[in-house]
Design a protein around this motif. Sequence first.
Motif, mmCIF file in Angstrom:
data_model
loop_
_atom_site.group_PDB
_atom_site.id
_atom_site.type_symbol
_atom_site.label_atom_id
_atom_site.label_comp_id
_atom_site.label_asym_id
_atom_site.label_seq_id
_atom_site.Cartn_x
_atom_site.Cartn_y
_atom_site.Cartn_z
ATOM 1 N N ARG A 1 -8.821 -7.941 6.089
ATOM 2 C CA ARG A 1 -8.552 -6.763 6.958
ATOM 3 C C ARG A 1 -7.006 -6.579 6.877
ATOM 4 N NH1 ARG A 1 -10.081 -11.059 9.808
ATOM 5 N NH2 ARG A 1 -8.780 -11.514 11.976
ATOM 6 N N PHE A 2 -6.247 -5.617 6.863
ATOM 7 C CA PHE A 2 -4.869 -5.470 6.926
ATOM 8 C C PHE A 2 -4.280 -5.117 8.485
ATOM 9 C CE2 PHE A 2 -5.452 -5.059 2.586
ATOM 10 C CZ PHE A 2 -6.247 -3.994 2.272
ATOM 11 N N ASN B 1 -2.796 -10.128 -7.178
ATOM 12 C CA ASN B 1 -3.897 -9.424 -7.771
ATOM 13 C C ASN B 1 -3.471 -7.821 -7.566
ATOM 14 O OD1 ASN B 1 -6.037 -11.400 -8.003
ATOM 15 N ND2 ASN B 1 -5.712 -11.468 -5.698
ATOM 16 N N ILE C 1 0.841 -1.152 0.031
ATOM 17 C CA ILE C 1 -0.051 -0.121 -0.057
ATOM 18 C C ILE C 1 0.903 1.265 -0.085
ATOM 19 C CG2 ILE C 1 -1.749 1.236 1.268
ATOM 20 C CD1 ILE C 1 -2.465 -1.503 2.569
ATOM 21 N N VAL D 1 -2.481 -9.542 5.160
ATOM 22 C CA VAL D 1 -3.934 -9.550 4.980
ATOM 23 C C VAL D 1 -4.439 -10.883 5.619
ATOM 24 C CG1 VAL D 1 -5.940 -9.517 3.394
ATOM 25 C CG2 VAL D 1 -3.698 -8.610 2.592
ATOM 26 N N GLN E 1 1.229 5.809 0.225
ATOM 27 C CA GLN E 1 0.634 7.149 0.347
ATOM 28 C C GLN E 1 1.516 8.427 -0.121
ATOM 29 O OE1 GLN E 1 0.235 7.583 4.619
ATOM 30 N NE2 GLN E 1 -1.617 8.498 4.297
ATOM 31 N N TYR F 1 4.165 1.104 2.227
ATOM 32 C CA TYR F 1 4.120 0.105 3.301
ATOM 33 C C TYR F 1 3.654 -1.410 2.813
ATOM 34 C CZ TYR F 1 2.993 4.123 6.034
ATOM 35 O OH TYR F 1 2.792 5.384 6.802
ATOM 36 N N TRP G 1 1.130 -3.909 9.962
ATOM 37 C CA TRP G 1 1.926 -3.212 8.818
ATOM 38 C C TRP G 1 3.400 -2.868 9.355
ATOM 39 C CZ3 TRP G 1 -1.062 0.527 5.436
ATOM 40 C CH2 TRP G 1 -2.605 0.111 5.669
ATOM 41 N N GLY G 2 4.069 -2.470 7.973
ATOM 42 C CA GLY G 2 5.571 -2.229 8.284
ATOM 43 C C GLY G 2 5.628 -0.797 8.594
ATOM 44 N N GLN G 3 6.715 -0.179 8.684
ATOM 45 C CA GLN G 3 6.821 0.984 9.403
ATOM 46 C C GLN G 3 6.972 1.988 8.121
ATOM 47 O OE1 GLN G 3 9.379 -1.034 8.394
ATOM 48 N NE2 GLN G 3 11.229 -0.109 7.612
ATOM 49 N N TRP H 1 -3.789 1.316 -2.360
ATOM 50 C CA TRP H 1 -3.769 -0.252 -2.546
ATOM 51 C C TRP H 1 -3.038 -0.482 -3.854
ATOM 52 C CZ3 TRP H 1 -5.226 -4.429 -5.466
ATOM 53 C CH2 TRP H 1 -4.988 -5.671 -4.959
ATOM 54 N N LYS I 1 -1.304 12.829 1.295
ATOM 55 C CA LYS I 1 -2.691 12.344 0.425
ATOM 56 C C LYS I 1 -2.962 11.060 1.181
ATOM 57 C CE LYS I 1 -1.784 14.431 -4.140
ATOM 58 N NZ LYS I 1 -1.557 14.337 -5.584
ATOM 59 N N GLY I 2 -3.776 10.163 0.518
ATOM 60 C CA GLY I 2 -4.438 9.292 1.283
ATOM 61 C C GLY I 2 -3.851 7.939 0.831
ATOM 62 N N LEU I 3 -4.291 6.705 1.213
ATOM 63 C CA LEU I 3 -3.842 5.623 1.180
ATOM 64 C C LEU I 3 -4.202 4.851 -0.221
ATOM 65 C CD1 LEU I 3 -4.568 3.844 4.567
ATOM 66 C CD2 LEU I 3 -2.316 4.823 3.902
ATOM 67 N N GLU J 1 -1.324 -7.588 -4.085
ATOM 68 C CA GLU J 1 -1.189 -8.622 -3.052
ATOM 69 C C GLU J 1 -0.642 -9.788 -3.598
ATOM 70 O OE1 GLU J 1 -5.759 -10.136 -2.980
ATOM 71 O OE2 GLU J 1 -4.642 -10.298 -1.203
#
Lengths: 120, 108
Positions: free
Chosen positions: A106-107, A58, A37, A98, A39, A94, A110-112, A47, A43-45, A50
């Motif tokens: 859901r995720f 996908n 993912i 999943v 960012q 990131y 998360w990595g840093q 995707w 701004k926003g996230l 995966e």
Amino acid sequence: QEHLQQWGAGLLKPSETLSLMCAFYGGSFTGHSWTWIRQPPGKGLEWIGEFDHTATTNYSPSLKSRVSISLDTSKNHLSLRLNSVTAADTAVYYCARVSRSDGYSRFDLWGQGTLVSVSS
Amino acid sequence: SSELIQDPLVTVALGQTVTITCQGDSHRSYYASWYQQRPGQAPLLVIFGKNSRPSGIPDRFSGSNSGGTASLTITGAQPEDEADYYCSSRSSRGNHYVFGPGTTVTVL
């Protein structure tokens, strides 16, 4: 304790290939699905794609032609490659797990995050 | 344009209740998950499924889903709840995930 650790080149020139890695500590990659993912600054996230537990990939329709996600189980590394980058690919990237243990995706880990900047 | 629609900014008084909504056709087929992101930090899962919280998430966070709208409610907002909140779900248009544009929650 489970955690994800990311690394990779943080500064690229236009047309180069972005390459990031993600390692999972405290568990095994097998049996889970994994995602990337990003960012852009302020701004926003978004995707990206995966690598699911059946080894199927996908990808986001908008990035599908340039992105590749793979899993090296021998090294316990998840990788992301994005070809032909432009300034629009500048973002914090990131990796995340999943989870679908009860049927709800859901995720949950998360990595840093890794800031990748594209500039000439 | 985004498949998921969120209000960009919501304000709540300390200790009061606030509900953030996420509209999209994908919610007619898939439950949303919600993520809290504080400045400079990675997102954190706070709600998923019908109304499930990961371990460590306070019970003042709750979720619901009705038709094409998913909602996240914070009951008794605290200063540390000031953050950006993103909804996400499987897309109704293909085998991929989508995020809403995010809602900034300010606690006064």
